[in-house]
Scaffold this motif. Structure first.
Motif, PDB file in Angstrom:
ATOM      1  N   TYR A  71       0.288   6.887  12.491  1.00  0.00           N
ATOM      2  CA  TYR A  71       0.313   6.219  11.185  1.00  0.00           C
ATOM      3  C   TYR A  71       1.442   6.780  10.343  1.00  0.00           C
ATOM      4  N   GLY A  91      -6.381   6.555   8.501  1.00  0.00           N
ATOM      5  CA  GLY A  91      -5.046   6.033   8.757  1.00  0.00           C
ATOM      6  C   GLY A  91      -4.967   4.615   8.227  1.00  0.00           C
ATOM      7  N   LYS A 105      -3.309   0.998   8.587  1.00  0.00           N
ATOM      8  CA  LYS A 105      -2.587   0.110   9.511  1.00  0.00           C
ATOM      9  C   LYS A 105      -1.986  -1.046   8.754  1.00  0.00           C
TER      10      LYS A 105
END
Length: 179
Positions: free
Chosen positions: A35, A177, A179
């Motif tokens: 990430y 994380g 996305k």
């Protein structure tokens, strides 16, 4: 506007950590090359009758705390019981993510950009809110920070510093994380 909405709905849980009666809490090995952007959510209970700051330091590629004078920040503290005030600093050993006062509970989130990229500085946006248990005062805190060393960051430490005791009764940190 659309990018903010997309970021908030595409979170992937990575790791969490919790502790009781500690001066600080580290969450290690939570950043990777998977990430570029991370969301860190935290909450805490602090029991001591003096003001203090909730602060963060980053952890390097060996999970060692970075306490060199490599952090710049600009922050705004918003208090219901007193005037607002700004904190600005260059070449500091930390950045602040919140304000702690008079037996309080609080929490917030940080958005961290490029921590694992060893060719880039690490940037942070943070927001925090809380209230005191004894008299109901409220406060908010927001800021932007940069770690001015292009190096791989693997994690972070949250701790309290300021007047009186530095202990945190309860703290939880969760890392996602984006996305």
């Amino acid at each position: 506007w659309n990018k903010v909405f997309i970021m908030a709905t595409n979170l992937e849980f990575i790791k969490s950590a919790s502790a009781s009666n500690v001066a600080s809490l580290d969450i290690t090995d939570c950043f990777s090359n998977e990430y570029e952007t991370y969301k860190v959510v935290y909450d805490y209970v602090r029991a001591y009758d003096s003001s203090a700051y909730v602060r963060t330091r980053l952890l390097d590629s060996t999970n060692t705390v970075i306490d060199a004078s490599e952090y710049d920040y600009a922050e705004l503290a918003m208090r219901s019981y007193n005037t607002f005030f700004e904190n600005r600093g260059t070449n500091n050993t930390h950045f602040s993510i919140g304000y702690s006062y008079d037996y309080n509970t609080g929490g917030g989130e940080m958005t961290i950009f490029n921590p694992y990229n060893s060719s880039s500085y690490t940037f942070v946006n943070n927001h925090n809110a809380g209230g005191t248990i004894l008299n109901g005062d409220l406060f908010g805190y927001k800021g932007i920070s940069v770690h001015k060393s292009a190096e791989q960051i693997n994690g972070l430490r949250i701790y309290v510093t300021g007047g009186g005791s530095f202990d945190i009764n309860e703290i939880t940190i969760k890392v996602y994380g984006v996305k």
